[in-house]
Scaffold this motif. Sequence first.
Motif, PDB file in Angstrom:
ATOM      1  N   ARG A  77      33.149  44.533  38.346  1.00 11.29           N
ATOM      2  CA  ARG A  77      33.178  45.100  36.981  1.00 11.29           C
ATOM      3  C   ARG A  77      34.386  44.607  36.169  1.00 11.29           C
ATOM      4  NH1 ARG A  77      32.887  50.848  37.751  1.00 11.29           N
ATOM      5  NH2 ARG A  77      30.640  50.810  37.431  1.00 11.29           N
ATOM      6  N   PHE A  78      35.548  44.521  36.782  1.00  8.73           N
ATOM      7  CA  PHE A  78      36.761  44.161  36.034  1.00  8.73           C
ATOM      8  C   PHE A  78      37.160  42.697  36.241  1.00  8.73           C
ATOM      9  CE2 PHE A  78      37.022  48.743  36.875  1.00  8.73           C
ATOM     10  CZ  PHE A  78      37.170  49.221  35.576  1.00  8.73           C
ATOM     11  N   ASP A 109      36.538  39.762  34.970  1.00 12.59           N
ATOM     12  CA  ASP A 109      36.963  38.903  33.857  1.00 12.59           C
ATOM     13  C   ASP A 109      38.331  39.278  33.306  1.00 12.59           C
ATOM     14  OD1 ASP A 109      34.681  37.482  34.160  1.00 12.59           O
ATOM     15  OD2 ASP A 109      33.546  38.606  32.632  1.00 12.59           O
ATOM     16  N   SER A 110      38.756  40.528  33.537  1.00 11.58           N
ATOM     17  CA  SER A 110      40.056  40.943  32.991  1.00 11.58           C
ATOM     18  C   SER A 110      41.199  40.654  33.962  1.00 11.58           C
ATOM     19  CB  SER A 110      40.029  42.442  32.677  1.00 11.58           C
ATOM     20  OG  SER A 110      39.927  43.176  33.897  1.00 11.58           O
ATOM     21  N   LEU A 111      40.887  40.092  35.122  1.00 12.18           N
ATOM     22  CA  LEU A 111      41.936  39.871  36.136  1.00 12.18           C
ATOM     23  C   LEU A 111      42.626  38.526  35.932  1.00 12.18           C
ATOM     24  CD1 LEU A 111      39.969  40.980  39.363  1.00 12.18           C
ATOM     25  CD2 LEU A 111      41.602  42.332  38.039  1.00 12.18           C
ATOM     26  N   SER A 112      43.866  38.424  36.419  1.00 10.37           N
ATOM     27  CA  SER A 112      44.565  37.134  36.395  1.00 10.37           C
ATOM     28  C   SER A 112      43.927  36.240  37.464  1.00 10.37           C
ATOM     29  CB  SER A 112      46.052  37.340  36.716  1.00 10.37           C
ATOM     30  OG  SER A 112      46.178  37.716  38.079  1.00 10.37           O
ATOM     31  N   GLU A 138      44.717  37.496  40.909  1.00 11.72           N
ATOM     32  CA  GLU A 138      43.991  38.729  41.276  1.00 11.72           C
ATOM     33  C   GLU A 138      42.524  38.429  41.572  1.00 11.72           C
ATOM     34  OE1 GLU A 138      46.487  42.056  38.700  1.00 11.72           O
ATOM     35  OE2 GLU A 138      44.958  40.846  37.697  1.00 11.72           O
ATOM     36  N   GLN A 139      41.985  37.489  40.785  1.00  6.37           N
ATOM     37  CA  GLN A 139      40.571  37.119  41.040  1.00  6.37           C
ATOM     38  C   GLN A 139      40.422  36.546  42.448  1.00  6.37           C
ATOM     39  OE1 GLN A 139      39.438  34.482  37.808  1.00  6.37           O
ATOM     40  NE2 GLN A 139      38.775  36.205  36.539  1.00  6.37           N
ATOM     41  N   LYS A 158      41.600  47.336  40.282  1.00  6.14           N
ATOM     42  CA  LYS A 158      40.613  46.455  39.644  1.00  6.14           C
ATOM     43  C   LYS A 158      40.311  45.239  40.517  1.00  6.14           C
ATOM     44  CE  LYS A 158      41.628  47.791  34.921  1.00  6.14           C
ATOM     45  NZ  LYS A 158      42.234  47.458  33.657  1.00  6.14           N
ATOM     46  N   ASN A 159      41.278  44.869  41.360  1.00  2.00           N
ATOM     47  CA  ASN A 159      41.077  43.685  42.206  1.00  2.00           C
ATOM     48  C   ASN A 159      40.971  44.041  43.678  1.00  2.00           C
ATOM     49  OD1 ASN A 159      43.705  44.513  42.447  1.00  2.00           O
ATOM     50  ND2 ASN A 159      44.495  42.466  42.836  1.00  2.00           N
ATOM     51  N   ASN A 189      36.914  53.253  33.564  1.00  2.28           N
ATOM     52  CA  ASN A 189      37.939  52.796  32.618  1.00  2.28           C
ATOM     53  C   ASN A 189      39.147  52.207  33.325  1.00  2.28           C
ATOM     54  OD1 ASN A 189      36.365  53.940  30.537  1.00  2.28           O
ATOM     55  ND2 ASN A 189      37.199  55.960  31.105  1.00  2.28           N
ATOM     56  N   GLY A 190      39.066  52.143  34.649  1.00  2.18           N
ATOM     57  CA  GLY A 190      40.186  51.568  35.406  1.00  2.18           C
ATOM     58  C   GLY A 190      41.285  52.589  35.697  1.00  2.18           C
TER      59      GLY A 190
END
Length: 407
Positions: free
Chosen positions: A20-21, A23-26, A29-30, A194-195, A342-343
Amino acid sequence: MTEKEAREKLEKYGQVQVLRFFDSLSPKEQQELLAQISETDFSVLTETSNAEKKDERVITPIKVMQLPEIEKKRDVLEEKGLDAIRKGKRGAVLLAGGMGTRLGSEDPKGMYDIGLTKPVYIFQRLIENLQDVVKKAGCPVHLFVMTSEKNHDKTVSFFEQKDFFGYPGDHVHFFKQEMVPATDYDGKVYMEAKNRIATSPNGNGGWFSSLDAAGLTDVVDKEGIDYLNIFAVDNVLQRIADPVFFGAVLESGSECGSKVVKKNARDEAVGVMCLKDGHPSIVEYYELTDELMDEKDENGDPAYNFGVILNYLFSVKALRRIVNDRMPLHVVEKKIPHIDENGELIKPEKPNGHKYEKLVLDMVEMMDSGVPFEVVREKEFAPIKNRTGKDSVESARELLKLNGYEL
Ligand code: UTP
């Protein structure tokens, strides 16, 4: 693993929410999340339904080695056990990978101080119990301590900081157990960041495969250890590496021994030793029907009267035979911290999902033979699960005092 591969794997198990998150990770983190997805075995989450299916096997009573019989030959059994210890053939395994959520401390359970006028840590109590045998035998016993990713570093530094409570440090070996994902009630994996997928230790039944994976079976082999005594972190009265117990299992020629205590009520919530289709096993209290609870043996005593206390002896040869056998995963309801859509981090006040655990009791029935060995309840069973009430710090303190310990 690429993002595409990760997505395919997750789709197969219905767990795409894990990304879910993404795309927002560095980029770092990905990569961390992709590595975790690659390492995680999601299939275990789908296999549990089978493990929980109703057990159709026929339950009958098992012969328990009871106190009067043990008392008669205590000296002989003890000598046999001490002899095995002196020859370096016995090791002990402390199961300390649990989260101790009921006790509610952030630290590993063994770091909990149950003292009143001076510090008495749970780990310290266990080491002191073990030292009684070491003194008697005149030599130390190798102690293997199972931790998890969640409590390993704290556990190791605590032991080091306390100088192993006087135990020889070169005889203490730490190893980590494996982790499995934790899910909501619909079987969807929770995220703890998130990761990062929320994971929990895979139960106390995975201890031998984890010991093996950590390379510590090399120590077992090198030292010529042929039986391992496994025990829980939370019973502060139990006898560890008990030579009388060792002698009894040796004499019976069994692959496994289980310490048991007399139940304090017909429906006490403890696993009970029995035979299932003629094979030594443990029946859970909720599986024990009224009929079985009221059944009597030839002396008129309850036929299913002895509960296990998570103190077992296993033959290393037998453990090697079963190490790759698949063990069932049990579904356990627990509180699982996680992030919401929402994290935001949520720390639940009540159970909110499932963890998946292998249990030692399944190992008992994987052995070809087993002997239940009775110990005096008031002298050897003071479990600490909760802060107050039943099986708590309070009840354990009372029992310790009764047995002459200063707190
Ligand atoms: P419990 O069943 O009491 O679980 O463990 P727990 O996780 O310690 O406590 P709660 O339920 O969250 O309050 C019995 C024994 O098995 C060990 C524990 O450390 C304890 O010695 N255990 C449990 C493990 O080593 N690993 C696990 O994954 C679970």
